[in-house]
Design an enzyme around this catalytic site. Structure first.
Site: not given
Ligand code: RNT
Ligand code: ZN
Length: 418
Positions: A184, A225, A227, A258, A261, A285, A293, A295, A325
């Site tokens: 990534w 990955e 995004k 992910d 993303h 993820h 985003d 997390d 993640d």
């Protein structure tokens, strides 16, 4: 009633709708989830003392952050002891361990810098996945790495990723099972670019150079990955979804999605089936974005369940590399790990305990009234009784019992880290 008795009664309820709970428990036991080491120290690592960059952010200042390999390993061990089943640990290159004042920059790291991790893995019966760290480094100061127009910078990160493939190969050989290595990059622009093609062409070239180095494809599963934006990269990201999916498909590597993303109303659960039709393997993820985003810790929420359902009912458990993640620095970090890992497992169990064949038949027969009714009724079936029994069978604390361990560890260990 004890855990076993409650399980027996739940088992009878599920049996009535054609669901075999024993089979579900057996299946769940065999689903490894890759636990991200970076929740333990707010994505810092051991190879720098600068800030976290790359357009990602941890917020919060909860005491007890792991500050060195020994602390991080002890915290991971504690977390794993509270999670049922056998899992993997996901490392980043910045978690290299240097001995005796030795140092190697990211383009020069070697397998030996992960020997301590291998030792830890053997002791705890866990295998590793791996990630190049293309952020939090002076060479990534303006968040340009593999797409940089500066050849010295671009080459540095190409060399870093090649070094990471070697480390992943080493990990795979030591652990006797494949190591997923996820690339990534943060590269992007805050404002409207004058050239969107150039950086993507350079990223493509960099990936070609990295993958041109021979490696064992059975052992190292290279993932890419995508995004949609990052902090300070709001207008453009080089590694967009179209870029990574096309690159991966053309070059025999694995697309990684992910779920933080994408645009906020887009869901990864809806993407999995399409990806499965065109790819042997996909990688995920799992995270939780709140408004962006962000997390946050993975919860037992609708999207996590929906992702799990797509994996289970499409018979894709062995084709999906499942990793978490997220990074929350505002709460006990070990609790954050345990909560997210157990929730992912609960979501998988929920999917395994759904009468999936029957529900598909209802859909195909156009019986949408009954389909809705049944999907809703499933939500109040005694999942918890089956989950508790799973924990008991697999040597992990039942229900909220694990939290006492967290409190004890916080008092005895974390609170002493000043
Ligand atoms: C960032 C990506 C990436 C990182 C980790 C630390 O937005 O999700 O996967 O979170 O590699
Ligand atoms: Zn991610």
């Amino acid at each position: 009633m004890n855990v076993k008795e409650r399980y027996e009664s739940a088992k009878a309820m599920y049996a009535k709708i054609g669901v075999d709970t024993d089979a579900a428990l057996e299946r769940l036991k065999g689903i490894p989830i890759s636990m991200h080491c970076w929740q333990g120290d707010d994505v810092i690592g051991f190879d720098h003392d600068g800030p976290l960059t790359g357009g990602i952010q941890t917020t919060g200042n909860y005491p007890g952050r792991a500050r060195n390999p020994e602390e991080l390993m002890a915290d991971i061990e504690k977390a794993l002891s509270l999670i049922p089943g056998k899992h993997k640990v996901n490392l980043h290159a910045c978690y290299a361990i240097f001995e005796d004042g030795e140092r190697a920059d990211r383009d020069k790291i070697e397998p030996k810098h992960f020997a301590k991790w291998v030792e830890f893995g053997k002791k705890n019966g866990v295998a590793f996945d791996f990630n190049p760290t293309c952020f939090s480094h002076p060479m990534a100061e303006d968040s340009l790495t593999l797409s940089s127009p500066n050849e010295t910078v671009r080459k540095f990160w190409v060399d870093h990723c090649i070094a990471c493939i070697k480390i992943s190969e080493y990990l795979a050989a030591e652990q006797g099972c494949p190591c997923a290595m996820n690339i990534w990059i943060p590269d992007g622009m805050k404002d409207v670019p004058a050239d969107r093609l150039g950086p993507r062409a350079r990223f493509k070239q960099s990936l070609d150079e990295i993958l041109a180095v021979p490696y064992d494809k059975e052992k190292v599963l290279v993932c890419l990955e995508s995004k949609v934006f990052g902090i300070g990269m709001e207008s453009y990201t080089v590694g967009s979804s179209e870029f990574t999916i096309n690159y991966a498909a053309r070059n025999g590597i694995i697309s990684l999605m992910d779920n933080g993303h994408y645009h906020p109303t887009e869901v990864v659960s809806d993407k999995i089936s399409s990806m499965l039709l065109f790819n042997d393997m996909i990688a995920l993820h799992v995270t939780r974005g709140v408004r962006w985003d962000s997390d946050h810790v993975v919860l037992f929420d609708d999207e996590t369940r929906e992702i799990a359902k797509e994996i289970v009912r499409n018979d894709a458990i062995d084709r999906v590399l499942l990793a978490l993640d997220y990074f929350d620095a505002s709460i006990n970090r070990i609790s954050a790990w345990v909560t997210g890992m157990r929730n992912m497992q609960k979501a998988l169990l929920y999917a395994l305990l759904s009468p999936n064949k029957k529900l598909k038949e209802l859909q195909d027969a156009g019986k949408f009234t009954e389909l809705m009714m049944r999907q809703e009724e499933m939500k109040t079936y005694p999942l918890g009784d089956v989950w508790n029994y799973f924990c008991e069978l697999n040597g992990a604390p039942v229900q909220e019992d694990w939290f006492a361990e967290i409190e004890k560890y916080e008092e005895e260990v974390l609170s002493k880290r000043k």
